[in-house]
Design an enzyme around this catalytic site. Structure first.
Site, mmCIF file in Angstrom:
data_model
loop_
_atom_site.group_PDB
_atom_site.id
_atom_site.type_symbol
_atom_site.label_atom_id
_atom_site.label_comp_id
_atom_site.label_asym_id
_atom_site.label_seq_id
_atom_site.Cartn_x
_atom_site.Cartn_y
_atom_site.Cartn_z
ATOM 1 N N ASP A 61 -30.013 34.371 55.876
ATOM 2 C CA ASP A 61 -30.025 33.249 56.798
ATOM 3 C C ASP A 61 -28.664 33.126 57.489
ATOM 4 O OD1 ASP A 61 -30.957 31.083 58.150
ATOM 5 O OD2 ASP A 61 -30.833 29.694 56.463
ATOM 6 N N HIS B 298 -28.486 38.886 65.135
ATOM 7 C CA HIS B 298 -29.439 39.732 64.411
ATOM 8 C C HIS B 298 -28.920 41.169 64.307
ATOM 9 C CE1 HIS B 298 -32.120 36.421 64.246
ATOM 10 N NE2 HIS B 298 -32.446 36.432 65.520
ATOM 11 N N LEU C 226 -32.918 53.078 43.920
ATOM 12 C CA LEU C 226 -33.078 51.678 44.324
ATOM 13 C C LEU C 226 -34.424 51.499 45.000
ATOM 14 C CD1 LEU C 226 -31.845 48.796 44.879
ATOM 15 C CD2 LEU C 226 -31.086 49.717 47.093
#
Length: 250
Positions: free
Chosen positions: A15, A32, A126
């Site tokens: 956020d 962004h 991962l």
């Protein structure tokens, strides 16, 4: 993919991109783009910090309400990220998958997702999950609709976890949200039942691997009891991962 018992599932609500850009007099899309760079840093750092599964909240189902120009820019960023990063993720042993609805995504984005998932399917270091057009409530409703009644709670919980996401993932150990807000925003509601929560005012583009390391260190100092008592011999009063009723490997 196996999930080592001592590795964490960290879920991050990314956020603050728009506020970061506004504070610098830039368009929200610039925030962004800066956020994508933070994603790269965090994905690189996560395995060294003991994170075996990393889920990033990239685009919620409610984000369709944003101006179409911003939505289009986000979709273009996602497509470019997937195309550019898949070879690197493959080299680094990262298996990528996208959770959430795909039927409303542009065809080019769906194709990029499919290609990236296929290219990185062998990753063992991962598990990187990116939530796109994601709503936990929607995922629960869809999963429940696909299940047949089961007499046992644990079996139902496991089947529900499998039905919600494929491949399945362990429950979230650490949920971290940047940007100062202190809510879950319909993110992984089922998987976060016993997650440790961390909220930081740092905006996502400014979030660093050191910040994630500090959150993980704080997590490992916490006393996780899962409804039990500390030091009661149950083995659950530790600062790491505990067994859950959900599926923990695939």
């Amino acid at each position: 993919m196996k999930h080592p018992s001592n590795s964490l599932h960290a879920a991050l609500i990314m956020d603050g991109n728009g506020r970061w850009a506004t504070a610098q007099g830039l368009a929200r899309t610039a925030g962004h783009r800066a956020g994508v760079e933070t994603v790269r840093r965090i994905v690189e750092a996560a395995p060294e910090l003991g994170v075996g599964t990393l889920t990033l909240y990239a685009f919620s189902s409610d984000n369709w309400k944003r101006p179409w120009t911003e939505v289009a820019a986000l979709m273009a960023l996602l497509r470019r990220y997937l195309r550019a990063e898949a070879p690197k993720l493959k080299r680094e042993g990262v298996r990528l998958c996208v959770i959430g609805r795909r039927d409303r995504l542009p065809g080019a984005v769906r194709a990029a997702i499919a290609r990236a998932e296929w290219e990185t399917r062998g990753g063992q270091r991962l598990a990187l999950r990116i939530a796109v057009d994601y709503s936990a409530r929607d995922a629960l409703c869809r999963a429940a609709g696909r299940l047949r009644p089961d007499p046992t709670r644990d079996a139902f919980a496991g089947a529900l976890a499998e039905a919600m996401h494929s491949p399945a993932a362990p429950d979230v150990d650490l949920l971290l949200r940047t940007g100062g807000e202190q809510r879950l925003s319909d993110f992984l509601l089922w998987e976060c039942a016993y997650a440790e929560l961390v909220f930081t005012p740092t905006l996502w583009p400014d979030f660093t691997a050191a910040d994630l390391g500090a959150a993980v260190a704080d997590f490992r100092r916490r006393d996780r009891r899962f409804g039990g008592l500390s030091g009661d011999g149950s083995g659950l009063g530790t600062a790491c991962c505990a067994p859950t009723g959900a599926v923990s490997e695939d």
